[in-house]
Design a protein around this motif. Structure first.
Motif, mmCIF file in Angstrom:
data_model
loop_
_atom_site.group_PDB
_atom_site.id
_atom_site.type_symbol
_atom_site.label_atom_id
_atom_site.label_comp_id
_atom_site.label_asym_id
_atom_site.label_seq_id
_atom_site.Cartn_x
_atom_site.Cartn_y
_atom_site.Cartn_z
ATOM 1 N N GLN A 150 40.338 46.269 41.193
ATOM 2 C CA GLN A 150 40.433 44.833 40.743
ATOM 3 C C GLN A 150 40.902 45.103 39.274
ATOM 4 N N MET A 151 41.924 44.415 39.242
ATOM 5 C CA MET A 151 42.364 44.284 37.914
ATOM 6 C C MET A 151 42.661 42.945 37.114
ATOM 7 N N ASN A 152 41.877 42.741 36.217
ATOM 8 C CA ASN A 152 41.922 41.307 35.477
ATOM 9 C C ASN A 152 42.502 41.454 34.001
ATOM 10 N N SER A 153 42.969 40.320 33.864
ATOM 11 C CA SER A 153 43.478 40.265 32.163
ATOM 12 C C SER A 153 44.700 41.194 32.293
ATOM 13 N N LEU A 154 45.492 41.229 33.140
ATOM 14 C CA LEU A 154 46.627 42.284 32.995
ATOM 15 C C LEU A 154 47.470 42.008 31.780
ATOM 16 N N LYS A 163 44.540 42.833 42.887
ATOM 17 C CA LYS A 163 43.558 43.867 43.688
ATOM 18 C C LYS A 163 44.552 44.905 44.617
ATOM 19 N N SER A 174 45.738 38.554 37.737
ATOM 20 C CA SER A 174 44.683 39.526 38.177
ATOM 21 C C SER A 174 45.499 39.881 39.484
ATOM 22 N N ARG A 176 38.246 45.623 32.087
ATOM 23 C CA ARG A 176 39.162 44.755 32.818
ATOM 24 C C ARG A 176 39.306 45.268 34.349
ATOM 25 N N PHE A 177 39.169 46.552 34.808
ATOM 26 C CA PHE A 177 39.333 46.814 35.764
ATOM 27 C C PHE A 177 37.918 47.313 36.485
#
Length: 119
Positions: free
Chosen positions: A82-86, A19, A17, A67-68
């Motif tokens: 916020q960016m997850n599971s990139l 941010k 992740s 995801r975002f």
């Protein structure tokens, strides 16, 4: 005229992740819409997410929905992504953008921040 400055980009492993932030200055922002875009090498700039300074309305591209997350801190004149599971395909330069609500296209841009996702 609004000025935008992004920060928080960097390197992250796939599945991780990150941010990123965008600070806006120079004008009253209540009549502006804000957004995050990205541009990968050899590709066109892509809309990711948008948010209104007034109210809570948000919108997302299908490619990042779930995801975002775009958010804002009005007193700090800052928006976040916020960016997850990139994924490696998320590697790009990420840009903050602004426009007045009466204008069709985003016309104010930050300098961008690089996000690199390694596999």
């Amino acid at each position: 005229q609004v000025q935008l400055v992004e920060s928080g980009g960097g390197w992250v492993q796939a599945g991780g992740s990150l941010k990123i932030s965008c600070v806006a200055s120079g004008s009253t922002l209540t009549t502006y819409a804000m957004a995050w875009f990205r541009q990968a090498p050899g590709k066109e700039r892509e809309f990711l997410a948008g948010i209104m300074w007034a109210g809570r309305a948000t919108s997302y591209a299908d490619s990042v929905k779930g995801r975002f997350t775009i958010s804002k801190d009005n007193p700090k004149n800052t928006i976040y992504l916020q960016m997850n599971s990139l994924k490696p395909e998320d590697t790009a330069i990420y840009f903050c953008a602004a426009k007045t609500v009466k204008v069709a296209s985003f016309h104010i841009w930050g300098q961008g921040t690089q996000v690199t996702v390694s596999s």
